[in-house]
Design a protein around this motif. Structure first.
Motif, mmCIF file in Angstrom:
data_model
loop_
_atom_site.group_PDB
_atom_site.id
_atom_site.type_symbol
_atom_site.label_atom_id
_atom_site.label_comp_id
_atom_site.label_asym_id
_atom_site.label_seq_id
_atom_site.Cartn_x
_atom_site.Cartn_y
_atom_site.Cartn_z
ATOM 1 N N LEU A 82 -2.523 9.621 7.759
ATOM 2 C CA LEU A 82 -3.129 8.580 8.592
ATOM 3 C C LEU A 82 -4.521 8.226 8.075
ATOM 4 C CD1 LEU A 82 -3.057 6.730 11.088
ATOM 5 C CD2 LEU A 82 -3.985 8.656 12.409
ATOM 6 N N VAL A 83 -5.315 9.220 7.725
ATOM 7 C CA VAL A 83 -6.651 8.980 7.176
ATOM 8 C C VAL A 83 -6.541 8.162 5.888
ATOM 9 C CG1 VAL A 83 -8.683 10.077 6.126
ATOM 10 C CG2 VAL A 83 -7.709 11.017 8.224
ATOM 11 N N ASP A 84 -5.643 8.563 4.990
ATOM 12 C CA ASP A 84 -5.479 7.847 3.727
ATOM 13 C C ASP A 84 -5.032 6.404 3.960
ATOM 14 O OD1 ASP A 84 -6.246 10.105 2.365
ATOM 15 O OD2 ASP A 84 -4.263 10.545 1.543
ATOM 16 N N ILE B 232 0.853 -1.186 0.000
ATOM 17 C CA ILE B 232 0.000 0.000 0.000
ATOM 18 C C ILE B 232 0.887 1.235 0.000
ATOM 19 C CG2 ILE B 232 -1.720 1.323 1.301
ATOM 20 C CD1 ILE B 232 -2.719 -1.384 2.402
ATOM 21 N N ASP B 233 0.589 2.160 -0.889
ATOM 22 C CA ASP B 233 1.310 3.429 -0.969
ATOM 23 C C ASP B 233 0.313 4.564 -0.868
ATOM 24 O OD1 ASP B 233 4.197 2.724 -1.619
ATOM 25 O OD2 ASP B 233 3.108 1.550 -3.118
ATOM 26 N N CYS B 234 0.654 5.560 -0.055
ATOM 27 C CA CYS B 234 -0.194 6.734 0.135
ATOM 28 C C CYS B 234 0.674 7.979 0.165
ATOM 29 C CB CYS B 234 -0.947 6.672 1.465
ATOM 30 S SG CYS B 234 -1.967 5.235 1.729
ATOM 31 N N GLU B 235 0.075 9.086 -0.186
ATOM 32 C CA GLU B 235 0.738 10.383 -0.060
ATOM 33 C C GLU B 235 -0.325 11.413 0.272
ATOM 34 O OE1 GLU B 235 3.782 13.320 -2.493
ATOM 35 O OE2 GLU B 235 3.087 11.469 -3.428
ATOM 36 N N GLN C 19 7.530 9.564 22.338
ATOM 37 C CA GLN C 19 6.699 8.567 21.655
ATOM 38 C C GLN C 19 5.772 9.262 20.652
ATOM 39 O OE1 GLN C 19 6.237 4.886 22.341
ATOM 40 N NE2 GLN C 19 8.350 5.383 22.831
ATOM 41 N N TRP C 20 5.495 8.564 19.563
ATOM 42 C CA TRP C 20 4.547 9.064 18.576
ATOM 43 C C TRP C 20 3.161 8.508 18.858
ATOM 44 C CZ3 TRP C 20 5.081 12.660 14.840
ATOM 45 C CH2 TRP C 20 6.381 13.094 14.549
ATOM 46 N N LEU C 21 2.156 9.314 18.585
ATOM 47 C CA LEU C 21 0.750 8.950 18.730
ATOM 48 C C LEU C 21 0.056 9.184 17.396
ATOM 49 C CD1 LEU C 21 -1.879 8.415 20.497
ATOM 50 C CD2 LEU C 21 -1.972 10.893 20.705
ATOM 51 N N ALA C 22 -0.689 8.184 16.931
ATOM 52 C CA ALA C 22 -1.496 8.306 15.721
ATOM 53 C C ALA C 22 -2.887 7.790 16.047
ATOM 54 C CB ALA C 22 -0.871 7.491 14.587
ATOM 55 N N GLN C 23 -3.887 8.669 15.968
ATOM 56 C CA GLN C 23 -5.247 8.244 16.319
ATOM 57 C C GLN C 23 -6.279 8.868 15.380
ATOM 58 O OE1 GLN C 23 -6.072 9.513 20.374
ATOM 59 N NE2 GLN C 23 -7.195 11.286 19.622
ATOM 60 N N ALA C 24 -7.381 8.141 15.255
ATOM 61 C CA ALA C 24 -8.502 8.598 14.436
ATOM 62 C C ALA C 24 -9.757 7.868 14.897
ATOM 63 C CB ALA C 24 -8.233 8.304 12.969
ATOM 64 N N VAL C 25 -10.893 8.326 14.424
ATOM 65 C CA VAL C 25 -12.168 7.686 14.706
ATOM 66 C C VAL C 25 -12.659 7.028 13.416
ATOM 67 C CG1 VAL C 25 -14.580 8.080 15.345
ATOM 68 C CG2 VAL C 25 -12.744 9.213 16.603
ATOM 69 N N VAL C 26 -13.098 5.781 13.560
ATOM 70 C CA VAL C 26 -13.550 4.989 12.423
ATOM 71 C C VAL C 26 -15.063 4.819 12.495
ATOM 72 C CG1 VAL C 26 -13.364 2.748 11.280
ATOM 73 C CG2 VAL C 26 -11.350 3.771 12.354
ATOM 74 N N VAL D 10 -12.790 6.439 7.759
ATOM 75 C CA VAL D 10 -12.155 7.199 8.837
ATOM 76 C C VAL D 10 -12.669 8.629 8.802
ATOM 77 C CG1 VAL D 10 -9.938 7.982 9.769
ATOM 78 C CG2 VAL D 10 -10.107 5.748 8.667
ATOM 79 N N SER D 11 -13.028 9.151 9.956
ATOM 80 C CA SER D 11 -13.487 10.542 10.033
ATOM 81 C C SER D 11 -12.334 11.431 10.505
ATOM 82 C CB SER D 11 -14.671 10.658 10.998
ATOM 83 O OG SER D 11 -14.228 10.595 12.328
ATOM 84 N N PHE D 12 -12.575 12.716 10.475
ATOM 85 C CA PHE D 12 -11.564 13.668 10.934
ATOM 86 C C PHE D 12 -11.724 13.988 12.419
ATOM 87 C CE2 PHE D 12 -11.922 14.273 6.385
ATOM 88 C CZ PHE D 12 -10.588 14.207 6.003
ATOM 89 N N CYS D 13 -12.718 13.382 13.038
ATOM 90 C CA CYS D 13 -12.979 13.598 14.450
ATOM 91 C C CYS D 13 -11.841 13.011 15.296
ATOM 92 C CB CYS D 13 -14.307 12.939 14.805
ATOM 93 S SG CYS D 13 -14.835 13.256 16.466
ATOM 94 N N GLU D 14 -11.326 13.771 16.209
ATOM 95 C CA GLU D 14 -10.248 13.367 17.117
ATOM 96 C C GLU D 14 -8.998 12.881 16.390
ATOM 97 O OE1 GLU D 14 -11.052 11.643 20.907
ATOM 98 O OE2 GLU D 14 -13.211 11.884 20.629
#
Length: 137
Positions: A61-63, A50-53, A128-135, A114-118
């Motif tokens: 993250l959303v992509d 999988i490739d995203c930009e 540390q890195w954090l990556a979060q989203a709402v699905v 995936v939404s843009f919420c949170e």
């Protein structure tokens, strides 16, 4: 690669953390699987690239998560192992998984997008890195 899900109204949040941005994105992907079924029941039989930009890390993250959701839906797959490489705002990843077996995986939900919420991608004070989203499920 730590991950977790968190409740969010009718949807579910996914969160990954790690020493690197790559680990945090991989953790968020594993949390996405956990929102659907127990990741321990998914065998890494088949690999997809999988490739995203995107213009920034949050949109990346959303992509990334939406690319996984698309492949889950169109190929009827679940994923349990991820290797992610991020260079700026470009992502290249391998995702390993297998075809959905309803009896064994017992999927509890279907991820729709995936939404843009949170939505958040940050390096925390401890490094540390954090990556979060709402699905949407």
């Amino acid at each position: 690669m730590p991950w977790q899900t968190f409740p969010h109204e009718a949807d579910i949040g996914v969160r990954g953390t790690g020493a690197t941005l790559d680990e945090a994105f991989a953790g968020a992907a594993l949390a996405l699987t956990a929102a659907i079924c127990d990741p321990a029941t998914v065998l890494p039989r088949e690999a997809l690239q999988i490739d995203c930009e995107a213009p920034d890390l949050e949109l990346l993250l959303v992509d990334w998560l939406n690319a996984l959701i698309y492949r889950m839906a169109t190929r009827r797959l679940l994923f349990a192992r991820f290797e992610v490489q991020i260079d700026g705002t470009r992502l290249h990843a391998s995702a390993w998984g297998e075809a959905v077996d309803v009896a064994r995986h017992q999927p509890a939900a279907e991820a729709k997008g995936v939404s843009f919420c949170e939505l958040k991608v940050v390096q925390q004070e401890d490094g540390q890195w954090l990556a979060q989203a709402v699905v949407d499920v």
